[in-house]
Design an enzyme around this catalytic site. Structure first.
Site, PDB file in Angstrom:
ATOM      1  N   LYS A 182       0.846  -1.210   0.000  1.00 43.40           N
ATOM      2  CA  LYS A 182       0.000   0.000   0.000  1.00 43.40           C
ATOM      3  C   LYS A 182       0.874   1.249   0.000  1.00 43.40           C
ATOM      4  O   LYS A 182       1.705   1.432   0.892  1.00 43.40           O
ATOM      5  CB  LYS A 182      -0.893   0.009   1.253  1.00 43.40           C
ATOM      6  CG  LYS A 182      -1.567   1.354   1.539  1.00 43.40           C
ATOM      7  CD  LYS A 182      -2.411   1.352   2.819  1.00 43.40           C
ATOM      8  CE  LYS A 182      -2.883   2.755   3.186  1.00 43.40           C
ATOM      9  NZ  LYS A 182      -3.669   2.796   4.439  1.00 43.40           N
ATOM     10  N   ASP A 202      -2.322  10.388   3.472  1.00 44.18           N
ATOM     11  CA  ASP A 202      -3.696   9.974   3.762  1.00 44.18           C
ATOM     12  C   ASP A 202      -4.368  11.017   4.644  1.00 44.18           C
ATOM     13  O   ASP A 202      -4.281  10.972   5.867  1.00 44.18           O
ATOM     14  CB  ASP A 202      -3.692   8.600   4.459  1.00 44.18           C
ATOM     15  CG  ASP A 202      -5.108   8.115   4.758  1.00 44.18           C
ATOM     16  OD1 ASP A 202      -6.062   8.726   4.231  1.00 44.18           O
ATOM     17  OD2 ASP A 202      -5.241   7.117   5.497  1.00 44.18           O
ATOM     18  N   LYS A 226      -9.534  13.234   8.280  1.00 45.09           N
ATOM     19  CA  LYS A 226      -8.974  12.887   9.587  1.00 45.09           C
ATOM     20  C   LYS A 226      -8.887  14.140  10.466  1.00 45.09           C
ATOM     21  O   LYS A 226      -8.725  15.245   9.932  1.00 45.09           O
ATOM     22  CB  LYS A 226      -7.550  12.340   9.415  1.00 45.09           C
ATOM     23  CG  LYS A 226      -7.477  10.924   8.906  1.00 45.09           C
ATOM     24  CD  LYS A 226      -6.024  10.448   8.856  1.00 45.09           C
ATOM     25  CE  LYS A 226      -5.915   9.043   8.298  1.00 45.09           C
ATOM     26  NZ  LYS A 226      -6.579   8.018   9.113  1.00 45.09           N
ATOM     27  N   ASP A 265       2.044   6.713   5.225  1.00 48.02           N
ATOM     28  CA  ASP A 265       1.029   5.730   4.837  1.00 48.02           C
ATOM     29  C   ASP A 265       1.374   5.009   3.533  1.00 48.02           C
ATOM     30  O   ASP A 265       0.588   4.233   3.014  1.00 48.02           O
ATOM     31  CB  ASP A 265      -0.341   6.434   4.735  1.00 48.02           C
ATOM     32  CG  ASP A 265      -1.502   5.476   4.956  1.00 48.02           C
ATOM     33  OD1 ASP A 265      -1.279   4.407   5.562  1.00 48.02           O
ATOM     34  OD2 ASP A 265      -2.616   5.788   4.503  1.00 48.02           O
ATOM     35  N   ASP A 314     -11.755   7.240   4.290  1.00 50.47           N
ATOM     36  CA  ASP A 314     -10.502   7.057   5.036  1.00 50.47           C
ATOM     37  C   ASP A 314     -10.084   5.579   5.078  1.00 50.47           C
ATOM     38  O   ASP A 314      -8.965   5.261   5.461  1.00 50.47           O
ATOM     39  CB  ASP A 314     -10.664   7.614   6.461  1.00 50.47           C
ATOM     40  CG  ASP A 314      -9.325   7.830   7.148  1.00 50.47           C
ATOM     41  OD1 ASP A 314      -8.291   7.763   6.453  1.00 50.47           O
ATOM     42  OD2 ASP A 314      -9.321   8.057   8.374  1.00 50.47           O
ATOM     43  N   GLU A 338      -9.106   3.723   2.729  1.00 46.19           N
ATOM     44  CA  GLU A 338      -8.728   3.761   1.313  1.00 46.19           C
ATOM     45  C   GLU A 338      -7.676   2.722   0.950  1.00 46.19           C
ATOM     46  O   GLU A 338      -7.594   2.303  -0.200  1.00 46.19           O
ATOM     47  CB  GLU A 338      -8.207   5.164   0.955  1.00 46.19           C
ATOM     48  CG  GLU A 338      -6.751   5.461   1.325  1.00 46.19           C
ATOM     49  CD  GLU A 338      -6.429   5.351   2.818  1.00 46.19           C
ATOM     50  OE1 GLU A 338      -7.363   5.512   3.624  1.00 46.19           O
ATOM     51  OE2 GLU A 338      -5.276   5.092   3.175  1.00 46.19           O
ATOM     52  N   ARG A 350      -7.406  -0.420   1.646  1.00 49.75           N
ATOM     53  CA  ARG A 350      -7.990  -1.680   1.173  1.00 49.75           C
ATOM     54  C   ARG A 350      -8.524  -1.548  -0.254  1.00 49.75           C
ATOM     55  O   ARG A 350      -8.613  -2.517  -0.984  1.00 49.75           O
ATOM     56  CB  ARG A 350      -9.078  -2.130   2.158  1.00 49.75           C
ATOM     57  CG  ARG A 350     -10.238  -1.217   2.252  1.00 49.75           C
ATOM     58  CD  ARG A 350     -11.093  -1.454   3.498  1.00 49.75           C
ATOM     59  NE  ARG A 350     -10.465  -0.942   4.712  1.00 49.75           N
ATOM     60  CZ  ARG A 350     -10.970  -1.088   5.931  1.00 49.75           C
ATOM     61  NH1 ARG A 350     -12.103  -1.755   6.109  1.00 49.75           N
ATOM     62  NH2 ARG A 350     -10.343  -0.596   6.985  1.00 49.75           N
TER      63      ARG A 350
HETATM   64  N1  BES Z   1      -3.695   4.815   7.136  1.00 52.64           N
HETATM   65  C1  BES Z   1      -4.775   4.582   8.023  1.00 52.64           C
HETATM   66  C2  BES Z   1      -4.427   3.591   9.133  1.00 52.64           C
HETATM   67  C3  BES Z   1      -3.516   4.091  10.203  1.00 52.64           C
HETATM   68  C4  BES Z   1      -4.015   4.874  11.241  1.00 52.64           C
HETATM   69  C5  BES Z   1      -2.195   3.721  10.210  1.00 52.64           C
HETATM   70  C6  BES Z   1      -3.168   5.326  12.242  1.00 52.64           C
HETATM   71  C7  BES Z   1      -1.346   4.170  11.210  1.00 52.64           C
HETATM   72  C8  BES Z   1      -1.829   4.982  12.216  1.00 52.64           C
HETATM   73  C9  BES Z   1      -5.978   4.017   7.260  1.00 52.64           C
HETATM   74  O1  BES Z   1      -6.104   4.406   5.935  1.00 52.64           O
HETATM   75  C10 BES Z   1      -7.196   4.449   7.979  1.00 52.64           C
HETATM   76  O2  BES Z   1      -7.410   5.628   8.051  1.00 52.64           O
HETATM   77  N2  BES Z   1      -7.943   3.504   8.487  1.00 52.64           N
HETATM   78  C11 BES Z   1      -9.123   3.787   9.228  1.00 52.64           C
HETATM   79  C12 BES Z   1     -10.150   2.754   8.865  1.00 52.64           C
HETATM   80  C13 BES Z   1     -11.532   3.078   9.348  1.00 52.64           C
HETATM   81  C14 BES Z   1     -12.063   4.296   8.639  1.00 52.64           C
HETATM   82  C15 BES Z   1     -12.418   1.886   9.096  1.00 52.64           C
HETATM   83  C16 BES Z   1      -8.768   3.689  10.716  1.00 52.64           C
HETATM   84  O3  BES Z   1      -7.934   2.859  11.077  1.00 52.64           O
HETATM   85  O4  BES Z   1      -9.290   4.500  11.470  1.00 52.64           O
HETATM   86 ZN    ZN Z   2      -4.324   4.929   4.972  1.00 53.62          ZN
HETATM   87 ZN    ZN Z   3      -7.203   6.227   5.725  1.00 54.95          ZN
END
Ligand code: BES
Ligand code: ZN
Ligand code: ZN
Length: 486
Positions: free
Chosen positions: A255, A260, A267, A278, A337, A339, A341
């Site tokens: 990825k 992000d 966010k 990210d 967010d 994204e 996946r």
């Molecule tokens: N890149 C983030 C995951 C992440 C968060 C990595 C904090 C490292 C530190 C990912 O794209 C994301 O934002 N995931 C969301 C998913 C949710 C919206 C289902 C998350 O983890 O909050």
């Molecule tokens: Zn992300």
């Molecule tokens: Zn995200």
């Protein structure tokens, strides 16, 4: 950095500095009697200290040709190879602060390759610093220029092993560099340019698809993530062909969200700067591609890196938009967010065309993984238990620890959508790492697959042999994992 070797008696070897690790009762790692004797009076007098991290310099040591020996205290006992990595890192930091640029290590008497490797890695991984944008170079620490390795003759393969470990650490540091680069500099286009340059330097092939080619190929799910950004998407397709192929094909998918912001599901600002990391999964895959030839990897390796920037704008994907994936399945994007996946879904479908024996993806995928496992352990799940087992075993060997979570089928319903085949987020936030894994599983068919959630790789505080921020974790594990799956 230059590495030289000697198998002369340690007493005959000359040099400016030698690092020696020992427990607080004076037991020297490698069990060299001459060193033990030299240290003994400092243990008796209490000068060597009691705690891990204490140390003593012996200048012009009697019976040795070294100018100084730095004895580093491991504390009560040596718990595992990572103690050697941490201690060698700290000892080098100490020598470096005295303006040295070189040291010797003795590998003689060290049992397993993993211990020798840990000591070398401690030096190299500690010495890393991303300083591209520091203009006062004189304020930066010295860098390690030369390492002399003392060993006993019995280790016929040692020089080759050391070469490979060094190569793999350099790949880790390249992955770190990418993670540290600011997102106005590292975006999908520039990341692909770096990958192209590395393909020439490190002996792998590369093809890069731009945004239009990605759409034309039907990767509309990946396309949807980059829609809000002014930067065009890139999909990097890399291949390493060994001279004498083993017959196995490993495919690594990473990825790469170069920033992000969350998109329209924006966010909060507090944690947003971290999101420059990210693209850590893509960094692992690119770092890995750079070491394969020089470390003599016997397997065919495919690297796939979908790179996008996730931004809000008038053209960005709206929460509730529906897109068609490369697999033909449809996805309702309820949270922009989630994204990572979405870009992985299309890349995992794409992976099948290489008829890979194994597919492993790396992704800084969920914050929930940090909640579950903390900042020092990465998550793994998969459809092929021997592959998951090899990832955990390899992670233990090189101290990039992975812990398995289940792809719990009963949770699949959480991804139901009223309008499309799936929603990209679970209907509850609980178990977020597992629902993300279950989403990916829908696209990882026709091969044996494991998914590594390395969200923790971008959360590191600077300590031991880790820099602040992206740590490049995954490169060393993946190389070791391929060895274990031989
Ligand atoms: N890149 C983030 C995951 C992440 C968060 C990595 C904090 C490292 C530190 C990912 O794209 C994301 O934002 N995931 C969301 C998913 C949710 C919206 C289902 C998350 O983890 O909050
Ligand atoms: Zn992300
Ligand atoms: Zn995200």
């Amino acid at each position: 950095m230059k590495i030289t070797f000697t198998s002369a008696a340690l007493e005959e070897v000359s040099g400016r500095n030698l690092i020696v690790l020992a427990t607080r009762d004076g037991k020297v790692v490698g069990d060299q009697p001459g060193l033990k004797q030299l240290l003994a009076p400092y243990v008796e007098s209490g000068e060597f200290g009691k705690n891990s991290g204490d140390m003593v310099y012996v200048m012009d040591p009697e019976g040795f040709q070294f100018k100084r020996i730095l004895f580093y205290n491991l504390g009560k006992k040596l718990k595992g190879a990572d103690d050697l990595r941490i201690a060698t890192a700290a000892a080098w930091k100490e020598l470096r602060s005295k303006n040295f640029t070189e040291t010797a290590l003795s590998f003689a008497g060290l049992g397993r390759g993993l211990e020798q490797r840990a000591m070398l890695e401690g030096l190299i991984l500690m010495d890393y610093k991303y300083s591209e944008f520091k203009t006062k170079k004189e304020k930066l620490p010295n860098r390690l220029e030369a390492v002399q390795i003392h060993h006993d003759d019995a280790e016929a393969n040692l020089e080759n092993n050391v070469h490979n470990w060094h190569v793999i650490c350099r790949g880790t540091c390249r992955a770190r560099d990418l993670m540290q680069m600011p997102p106005n500099v590292l975006h999908p286009e520039s990341m692909a340019e770096i990958a192209k340059a590395w393909s020439g330097e490190h002996g792998f092939d590369i093809e890069v698809m731009d945004g239009q080619a990605i759409r034309d190929a039907g990767m509309l799910c990946m396309d949807s993530v980059g829609r809000g950004s002014e930067k065009d998407n890139r999909f990097m397709i890399m291949e390493y062909k060994p001279e004498n192929p083993s017959g196995k094909t490993f495919c690594f998918v990473g990825k790469a969200v170069t920033f992000d912001s969350g998109g329209l599901s924006l966010k909060p600002s507090a944690g947003m700067p971290e999101m420059k990391g990210d693209m850590g999964g893509g960094a692992v895959v690119l770092g890995l591609m750079t070491v394969l030839r020089d470390a003599g990897c016997p397997h065919r390796v495919i690297g796939l890196v979908p790179a996008v920037e996730n931004m809000p704008s008038g053209s960005a994907t709206r929460p509730s938009d529906v897109v068609k994936t490369l697999s033909g399945k449809t996805v309702e994007i309820n949270n922009t967010d989630a994204e990572g996946r979405l870009i992985l879904a299309d890349a995992l479908t794409y992976a099948a065309r290489f008829e890979p024996t194994y597919v492993v993806d790396f992704a800084t995928l969920t914050g929930a993984c940090l909640v579950a496992l903390g900042t020092k352990i990465y998550g793994v799940m998969g459809t092929h238990q021997p592959l998951v087992d090899a990832i955990m075993a390899a992670g233990t060997d090189v101290h990039e620890p992975f812990w398995q979570l289940p792809l719990w089928e009963e949770y699949e319903d959480l991804l139901d959508s009223a309008t499309a085949d799936f929603s990209n987020v679970g209907s509850t936030r609980w178990g977020g790492t597992i629902t993300a894994g279950l989403f990916l599983k829908q696209f990882a068919d026709n091969y044996q697959w494991a998914h590594c959630d390395i969200a923790a790789a971008m959360m590191e505080n600077a300590e031991d042999y880790y820099p602040e921020g992206g740590n490049g974790a995954g490169v060393r594990m993946a190389m070791r994992m391929m060895e274990l799956m031989d």
